[in-house]
Design an enzyme around this catalytic site. Structure first.
Site, mmCIF file in Angstrom:
data_model
loop_
_atom_site.group_PDB
_atom_site.id
_atom_site.type_symbol
_atom_site.label_atom_id
_atom_site.label_comp_id
_atom_site.label_asym_id
_atom_site.label_seq_id
_atom_site.Cartn_x
_atom_site.Cartn_y
_atom_site.Cartn_z
ATOM 1 N N ASP A 42 59.434 12.874 -20.711
ATOM 2 C CA ASP A 42 57.498 11.859 -21.082
ATOM 3 C C ASP A 42 57.131 12.400 -22.385
ATOM 4 O OD1 ASP A 42 55.180 10.841 -20.945
ATOM 5 O OD2 ASP A 42 54.742 11.510 -18.852
ATOM 6 N N HIS A 43 57.526 10.631 -22.544
ATOM 7 C CA HIS A 43 57.084 10.876 -24.193
ATOM 8 C C HIS A 43 55.394 11.413 -25.204
ATOM 9 C CE1 HIS A 43 57.666 11.130 -28.253
ATOM 10 N NE2 HIS A 43 58.658 9.927 -27.970
ATOM 11 N N ARG A 44 55.141 10.904 -23.529
ATOM 12 C CA ARG A 44 53.472 11.452 -23.494
ATOM 13 C C ARG A 44 52.926 12.616 -23.943
ATOM 14 N NH1 ARG A 44 51.035 8.795 -17.752
ATOM 15 N NH2 ARG A 44 52.494 10.444 -17.459
#
Length: 474
Positions: free
Chosen positions: A444-446
């Site tokens: 998850d790039h967040r």
């Protein structure tokens, strides 16, 4: 006498319905408090339901294979003197219900306490009910009056499950019975090959393949994953001359589809790959198998890969997190519940090993073995599939080099392990045959930026290339 009603219990965890897989009682049977009366399948697990009071079964309100909403009455029991007849007005109540288009009575004569399943809680929130599927008892609602009930009070007129056929009941585990039902295979006609005459999953698939031999490939060519994902299915029971077969999406497959869509369009996925030499890890696997101190434990490459992931998390703790959308916060986890994707007869599920970070290699091996065995038997509880942090999916067992896995909802990352193959590799300046595999990490790039994700994946690879780092980095 009193007719008490037992409702489908609240299965919790966001689930609002369950399918009745098997009835273990029939009308007229005597039941006692705590006796298992049926097995139901939620979207996450198969669960046996105990009755919470004594009495004589009056009626089974749904047939096997029916999906029932939480809160609906599934069985009625005559309590009090088991040998006495129920009052006339009580016996007549089912007739009125069968003739009316409404759902089962909202206020039973006596309210039964509802059992709480493992990992579940009782909810007081009301559940929206769906109309019951038409059955022989309700077919008269569309313009034709239902037939009058017989005078004898003992025979229930609500839809009842047919009695078991006479003769010896075939031996098979519940997931195998469910598979046979889905494929339209009569277990009594299947030749068992398991120990003690038990019908196995392979026996059912062999029978299904034989039934559709002109159209189907040999059963031996069907991998385990394909059995779960593309059931020869109802094709066995359907008209084989048809150009199409429609398969209802329910249970595990339905929830998995919803979860994957939600994950794919909620969490911004990034996937990175690395190809590495795992020859030393494979040698260590063999050494550990020969170690008398580990006798009786299941030692395989997945065990060391799981350990490598745990070591890499210790070195990169920020990867072990979740995203709280409501609070707009990143929640760092100081524990690791390590998910292991498992292909089962019910579909793909992802149970997790609680507090995997605190386990020794031997304890981790025992947990992995228990997790896999429970999943294959269809007995994984909903609690075992909750609160995972990071998952491993081993696609290499199917001969696949790698993939781009989708995150399990609520988790930060998932590691896909590809097939381990003997390949030419430059080792110490010379091309030699080495054991090589490819890892793919989706995250998850967040929560995880490119630098952190790359370091995490590189650390996993470094441990597997030089497994002594399991000691030096721990």
């Amino acid at each position: 006498m009193t007719i008490r009603e037992f409702k489908m219990p609240d299965v919790g965890e966001g689930l609002t319905e369950a399918e009745i897989l098997k009835w273990y009682v029939q009308p007229g049977d005597t039941v006692t408090d705590g006796q298992v009366v049926c097995e139901v399948e939620t979207a996450k697990a198969a669960v046996e339901l105990p009755i919470p009071f004594d009495g004589v079964v009056h009626a089974l309100l749904f047939e096997e294979g029916t999906t029932v909403d939480v809160g609906q009455v599934i069985i009625s029991v005559q309590t009090g003197d088991a040998g006495a007849e129920a009052p006339v007005q009580t016996a007549a109540a089912p007739v009125a219900e069968a003739a009316a288009p409404a759902a089962p009575a909202e206020e039973p004569v006596a309210e039964a306490r509802q059992p709480v399943l493992v990992g579940y809680g009782v909810s007081t929130a009301s559940t929206k009910r769906r109309p019951r599927k038409a059955t022989a008892a309700t077919a008269g609602q569309n313009g034709t009056a239902a037939p009058a009930a017989p005078a004898a009070p003992a025979a229930p007129v609500l839809p009842a499950v047919p009695a078991q056929p006479t003769g010896e009941r075939p031996l098979a585990k519940p997931p195998v019975r469910k598979l046979a039902k889905d494929l339209g295979i009569d277990l009594a006609s299947v030749v068992p090959t398991g120990d003690g005459g038990v019908v196995t999953r392979e026996d059912v698939h062999a029978a299904a393949a034989a039934a559709i031999a002109p159209q189907a490939a040999p059963a031996a060519a069907v991998p385990v994953a394909a059995q779960a994902q593309a059931p020869v299915a109802e094709a066995a029971a359907a008209d084989t001359s048809a150009r199409e077969t429609r398969i209802p999406v329910k249970g595990v497959r339905k929830v998995t589809a919803q979860a994957m869509v939600g994950s794919a369009f909620t969490a911004p996925h990034v996937t990175e790959f690395i190809t590495l030499d795992v020859t030393r890890t494979m040698k260590l696997v063999q050494e550990l198998k020969d170690d008398p101190d580990l006798a009786g434990l299941r030692i395989n490459p997945l065990l060391l890969i799981a350990k490598a992931v745990l070591v890499a998390i210790r070195r990169n703790p920020d990867v072990n997190a979740s995203w709280d959308e409501a609070a707009q916060e990143i929640v760092l986890k100081h524990y690791v519940n390590l998910g292991i994707a498992a292909a089962t007869p019910r579909g793909l599920i992802v149970p997790n090993i609680k507090d995997a970070h605190a386990k020794t290699l031997g304890e981790l091996s025992e947990s992995l073995s228990s997790l896999v065995a429970t999943a294959r038997d269809g007995k994984t509880s909903p609690a075992d599939m909750q609160n995972g942090t990071i998952t491993i999916t081993n696609v290499g067992v199917f001969g696949v080099d790698t993939g781009t896995p989708i995150l399990n909802p609520g988790e930060s990352a998932i590691l896909a392990v590809g097939a381990i193959k003997l390949q030419p590799w430059v080792h110490k300046g010379k091309v030699k045959p080495r054991q090589v595999t490819t890892l793919a990490l989706s995250f998850d790039h967040r929560l995880i930026d490119g630098e952190l994700g790359s370091k995490f994946l590189a650390d996993i690879a470094a441990v597997l290339e030089h497994p002594r780092r399991l000691i030096t980095w721990s």
